[in-house]
Design an enzyme around this catalytic site. Structure first.
Site, PDB file in Angstrom:
ATOM      1  N   LYS A  22      61.531  36.348  39.872  1.00 48.02           N
ATOM      2  CA  LYS A  22      60.995  35.601  41.018  1.00 48.02           C
ATOM      3  C   LYS A  22      60.357  34.284  40.568  1.00 48.02           C
ATOM      4  O   LYS A  22      60.619  33.227  41.142  1.00 48.02           O
ATOM      5  CB  LYS A  22      59.938  36.464  41.741  1.00 48.02           C
ATOM      6  CG  LYS A  22      59.057  35.701  42.708  1.00 48.02           C
ATOM      7  CD  LYS A  22      58.006  36.587  43.344  1.00 48.02           C
ATOM      8  CE  LYS A  22      56.697  36.692  42.632  1.00 48.02           C
ATOM      9  NZ  LYS A  22      55.761  35.569  42.758  1.00 48.02           N
ATOM     10  N   ASN A  23      59.517  34.365  39.526  1.00 46.92           N
ATOM     11  CA  ASN A  23      58.748  33.178  39.143  1.00 46.92           C
ATOM     12  C   ASN A  23      59.566  32.162  38.356  1.00 46.92           C
ATOM     13  O   ASN A  23      59.071  31.071  38.050  1.00 46.92           O
ATOM     14  CB  ASN A  23      57.485  33.590  38.379  1.00 46.92           C
ATOM     15  CG  ASN A  23      56.481  34.260  39.313  1.00 46.92           C
ATOM     16  OD1 ASN A  23      56.606  34.168  40.542  1.00 46.92           O
ATOM     17  ND2 ASN A  23      55.500  34.948  38.751  1.00 46.92           N
ATOM     18  N   CYS A 116      49.391  34.978  47.301  1.00 45.12           N
ATOM     19  CA  CYS A 116      48.618  36.224  47.178  1.00 45.12           C
ATOM     20  C   CYS A 116      47.135  35.909  47.040  1.00 45.12           C
ATOM     21  O   CYS A 116      46.750  34.930  46.399  1.00 45.12           O
ATOM     22  CB  CYS A 116      49.076  37.003  45.943  1.00 45.12           C
ATOM     23  SG  CYS A 116      50.534  37.983  46.246  1.00 45.12           S
ATOM     24  N   ARG A 121      42.210  29.973  43.992  1.00 40.82           N
ATOM     25  CA  ARG A 121      43.368  29.465  43.230  1.00 40.82           C
ATOM     26  C   ARG A 121      43.547  27.979  43.531  1.00 40.82           C
ATOM     27  O   ARG A 121      44.421  27.587  44.304  1.00 40.82           O
ATOM     28  CB  ARG A 121      44.644  30.237  43.586  1.00 40.82           C
ATOM     29  CG  ARG A 121      44.582  31.691  43.220  1.00 40.82           C
ATOM     30  CD  ARG A 121      45.830  32.426  43.689  1.00 40.82           C
ATOM     31  NE  ARG A 121      46.980  32.226  42.823  1.00 40.82           N
ATOM     32  CZ  ARG A 121      48.203  32.683  43.099  1.00 40.82           C
ATOM     33  NH1 ARG A 121      48.434  33.344  44.214  1.00 40.82           N
ATOM     34  NH2 ARG A 121      49.199  32.478  42.268  1.00 40.82           N
ATOM     35  N   ASP A 302      50.245  39.670  35.643  1.00 39.79           N
ATOM     36  CA  ASP A 302      51.041  40.238  36.734  1.00 39.79           C
ATOM     37  C   ASP A 302      51.400  41.704  36.500  1.00 39.79           C
ATOM     38  O   ASP A 302      51.983  42.342  37.374  1.00 39.79           O
ATOM     39  CB  ASP A 302      52.313  39.394  36.959  1.00 39.79           C
ATOM     40  CG  ASP A 302      51.976  38.004  37.479  1.00 39.79           C
ATOM     41  OD1 ASP A 302      50.848  37.814  37.971  1.00 39.79           O
ATOM     42  OD2 ASP A 302      52.829  37.098  37.375  1.00 39.79           O
ATOM     43  N   ARG A 394      57.333  40.503  48.960  1.00 44.11           N
ATOM     44  CA  ARG A 394      57.370  39.100  48.505  1.00 44.11           C
ATOM     45  C   ARG A 394      58.107  38.989  47.179  1.00 44.11           C
ATOM     46  O   ARG A 394      58.740  37.978  46.901  1.00 44.11           O
ATOM     47  CB  ARG A 394      55.946  38.577  48.231  1.00 44.11           C
ATOM     48  CG  ARG A 394      55.019  38.539  49.380  1.00 44.11           C
ATOM     49  CD  ARG A 394      53.645  38.186  48.840  1.00 44.11           C
ATOM     50  NE  ARG A 394      53.628  36.768  48.583  1.00 44.11           N
ATOM     51  CZ  ARG A 394      52.943  35.898  49.296  1.00 44.11           C
ATOM     52  NH1 ARG A 394      52.164  36.308  50.276  1.00 44.11           N
ATOM     53  NH2 ARG A 394      53.000  34.623  49.039  1.00 44.11           N
TER      54      ARG A 394
HETATM   55  N1  EPU Z   1      44.045  27.290  37.929  1.00 44.46           N
HETATM   56  C1  EPU Z   1      43.067  26.387  38.269  1.00 44.46           C
HETATM   57  N2  EPU Z   1      43.471  25.151  38.732  1.00 44.46           N
HETATM   58  C2  EPU Z   1      44.766  24.809  38.836  1.00 44.46           C
HETATM   59  C3  EPU Z   1      45.769  25.743  38.476  1.00 44.46           C
HETATM   60  C4  EPU Z   1      45.377  26.988  38.019  1.00 44.46           C
HETATM   61  O1  EPU Z   1      41.874  26.680  38.182  1.00 44.46           O
HETATM   62  O2  EPU Z   1      45.059  23.687  39.236  1.00 44.46           O
HETATM   63  C5  EPU Z   1      43.648  28.631  37.443  1.00 44.46           C
HETATM   64  C6  EPU Z   1      44.110  29.720  38.404  1.00 44.46           C
HETATM   65  O3  EPU Z   1      43.208  29.907  39.461  1.00 44.46           O
HETATM   66  C7  EPU Z   1      44.221  30.917  37.483  1.00 44.46           C
HETATM   67  C8  EPU Z   1      44.700  30.285  36.174  1.00 44.46           C
HETATM   68  O4  EPU Z   1      44.338  28.907  36.236  1.00 44.46           O
HETATM   69  O5  EPU Z   1      42.968  31.489  37.289  1.00 44.46           O
HETATM   70  C9  EPU Z   1      46.190  30.421  35.940  1.00 44.46           C
HETATM   71  O6  EPU Z   1      46.910  29.788  36.967  1.00 44.46           O
HETATM   72  P1  EPU Z   1      48.407  29.269  36.769  1.00 44.46           P
HETATM   73  O7  EPU Z   1      48.452  27.862  37.262  1.00 44.46           O
HETATM   74  O8  EPU Z   1      48.863  29.550  35.392  1.00 44.46           O
HETATM   75  O9  EPU Z   1      49.186  30.221  37.772  1.00 44.46           O
HETATM   76  P2  EPU Z   1      50.162  29.839  38.961  1.00 44.46           P
HETATM   77  O10 EPU Z   1      51.128  28.816  38.519  1.00 44.46           O
HETATM   78  O11 EPU Z   1      49.422  29.624  40.205  1.00 44.46           O
HETATM   79  C10 EPU Z   1      51.918  31.629  38.165  1.00 44.46           C
HETATM   80  C11 EPU Z   1      52.641  32.791  38.813  1.00 44.46           C
HETATM   81  C12 EPU Z   1      51.663  33.903  39.096  1.00 44.46           C
HETATM   82  C13 EPU Z   1      51.015  34.327  37.773  1.00 44.46           C
HETATM   83  C14 EPU Z   1      50.366  33.110  37.084  1.00 44.46           C
HETATM   84  C15 EPU Z   1      49.797  33.429  35.724  1.00 44.46           C
HETATM   85  C16 EPU Z   1      54.410  31.672  39.990  1.00 44.46           C
HETATM   86  C17 EPU Z   1      55.036  31.331  41.281  1.00 44.46           C
HETATM   87  N3  EPU Z   1      53.254  32.341  40.042  1.00 44.46           N
HETATM   88  O12 EPU Z   1      50.942  31.230  39.120  1.00 44.46           O
HETATM   89  O13 EPU Z   1      52.436  34.992  39.611  1.00 44.46           O
HETATM   90  O14 EPU Z   1      50.037  35.304  38.016  1.00 44.46           O
HETATM   91  O15 EPU Z   1      51.341  32.068  36.943  1.00 44.46           O
HETATM   92  O16 EPU Z   1      50.780  33.923  34.870  1.00 44.46           O
HETATM   93  O17 EPU Z   1      54.968  31.388  38.943  1.00 44.46           O
HETATM   94  C18 EPU Z   1      52.818  36.967  40.827  1.00 44.46           C
HETATM   95  O18 EPU Z   1      54.019  36.846  40.545  1.00 44.46           O
HETATM   96  O19 EPU Z   1      52.339  38.007  41.353  1.00 44.46           O
HETATM   97  C19 EPU Z   1      51.912  35.855  40.528  1.00 44.46           C
HETATM   98  C20 EPU Z   1      50.699  35.747  41.063  1.00 44.46           C
END
Ligand code: EPU
Length: 415
Positions: A22-23, A116, A121, A302, A394
């Site tokens: 998915k990601n 989610c 976030r 995850d 999802r």
């Molecule tokens: N964060 C910030 N500011 C930002 C971006 C991130 O504070 O601008 C924080 C987040 O709040 C979190 C941490 O940094 O505490 C990591 O966030 P990251 O940006 O790495 O995550 P993301 O890109 O929002 C993706 C996956 C998530 C997965 C995370 C971590 C996708 C679509 N989503 O999210 O997947 O948990 O990386 O590996 O790629 C899931 O599939 O259930 C899921 C939540």
């Protein structure tokens, strides 16, 4: 509305196929608008996040359709730069339109993404990195407007954020600039996005945690098969172990799942990886272990809820520390209602393994939490009901049907 009704106690047995990640798929869908040629994402799972992302693409004039299991995207005409508010709120991955629209039309009008509920976030890393690269940013009420072309340079991320890394890549691949991202995410899904864009003619190099993008004038179409979903694979490994079953997973990237399977080295349960197959058999006593989640190659957040479910029925005391999302623990209340002995202190769950649980009424508040609740409901010889199945849908294709095909007593019931 739908719920899962689970009667536990059956050992999972048989074969199951793992879908494309998915990601990996979601940022690729946004990346498909960087060319006016046709892009085919092969074996694309028809999960609700993917279907919502097609609506987002359609909202800016991009045509999408499924040809059997392949998603065909045609962005010959991109008619706008704005993603509607209600679609931005459907999923976190809507934010990938920011980088992709900047790459294609040099302007993006978006809102903070939904997704989610895992606590706060924000997208502050995305915004500051793009500003550092010369993109103009204005914010009015909830509207976020980005304009311009990236200029070359180096950005050092304060944290190896997956989405920020992907957005910078998407915004930079079509440009006159060379952009280097230091302290970037190197999650397998980020590397797969890079491979996808490279198959379209992008020039991107990865060296440890530094990713350098040399902008090109134009990208071309591609047919690309994304990597397999390590989180879905991990969820099936864990559900097999919880039921002390015997399953074979196909289409697995065994290397990407090592942060989980490494936990079972020297354990009495046997996990045999071979090519793209993982076999789980002879599950005897599982020895306890501790988990600290973090950016790849650390243990993935995850799989945090699912691994807590396993440790809840594993003899001994253990802990799981989620360093990525300090508030991603809404599933614990469900585990506790089943009789699991788990105590939360800050971002750490302390678990005392038990060998008896009861069925319960459970509520999934998020995708992975819902998967964890379903996994644990497979354990007691009792009935559980899991509400909030839309969160599970999802990210897992036919989760209930796949579990059923492995012998679990799971049904999807409308109410
Ligand atoms: N964060 C910030 N500011 C930002 C971006 C991130 O504070 O601008 C924080 C987040 O709040 C979190 C941490 O940094 O505490 C990591 O966030 P990251 O940006 O790495 O995550 P993301 O890109 O929002 C993706 C996956 C998530 C997965 C995370 C971590 C996708 C679509 N989503 O999210 O997947 O948990 O990386 O590996 O790629 C899931 O599939 O259930 C899921 C939540």
């Amino acid at each position: 509305m739908e719920k899962f009704v689970v009667i536990g106690g059956n050992k999972l047995r048989g074969d199951v196929n793992i879908e494309s990640a998915k990601n990996a798929v979601l940022p690729m869908m946004a990346g498909a608008i960087l060319t006016s040629d046709e892009v085919v994402i092969k074996n694309c799972p028809k999960i609700s996040d993917v279907l919502n992302m097609t609506l987002i693409l359609n909202s800016v004039g991009v045509k999408t359709f499924f040809s059997e299991n392949d998603l065909v995207i045609n962005a010959k005409n991109v008619t706008g730069n704005a993603v509607p508010y209600f679609l931005m709120k459907e999923l976190r991955s809507s934010i990938f339109m920011l980088g992709a629209l900047l790459g294609r039309v040099k302007s993006a009008f978006v809102f903070s993404p939904g997704g989610c509920n895992l606590g706060n976030r924000p997208i502050n890393y995305h915004v500051s990195a793009l500003k550092e690269l010369g993109i103009e940013f204005t914010e009015k009420d909830e509207k976020l407007l980005f304009n311009g072309t990236v200029k070359g340079g180096k950005v050092i991320l304060p944290y190896p954020s997956v989405g920020t890394t992907e957005n910078i890549i998407l915004a930079s691949v079509i440009s006159n600039a060379v952009v280097c991202i230091e302290n970037s995410s190197i999650e397998p899904e980020v590397i797969d996005l890079i491979n996808f864009l490279s198959s379209m003619g992008a020039k991107i190099k990865v060296n440890d945690r530094t990713i350098c993008i040399k902008g090109v004038n134009k990208l071309h179409g591609t047919k690309y098969k994304p990597i397999s979903d390590r989180i879905e694979a991990g969820t099936f490994i864990i559900s097999t172990l919880i039921t002390r079953g015997n399953t074979t997973l196909h289409n697995v990237n065994c290397k990407n799942i090592l942060p989980l399977t490494n936990k079972f080295q020297n354990n009495t349960c046997k996990i045999y990886p071979k090519d793209d197959i993982i076999q789980i058999s002879d599950v005897g006593t599982i020895r306890k272990f501790n988990v600290i989640t973090g950016p790849h190659p650390a243990f993935p957040t995850d799989l945090q809820s699912q691994v807590i479910a396993l440790l809840a029925v594993t003899e001994g005391n253990s802990f799981v520390y989620d360093t990525v999302y300090s508030e991603r623990f809404s599933h614990l209340i469900g585990y506790q209602s089943m009789g699991a002995k788990i105590r939360q202190k800050g971002s750490i769950a302390f678990i005392e393994g038990v060998n008896k649980l009861n069925g319960s009424l459970l509520y999934a508040n998020d995708l992975r939490g819902g998967a964890g609740l379903t996994c644990l409901a497979l354990y007691p010889f009792d009935k559980s009901e899991i509400y909030g199945v839309q969160h599970i849908d999802r990210g897992y294709l036919d989760f209930d049907k796949k579990l059923k095909s492995l012998g679990a007593n799971v049904s999807r019931v409308s109410y």
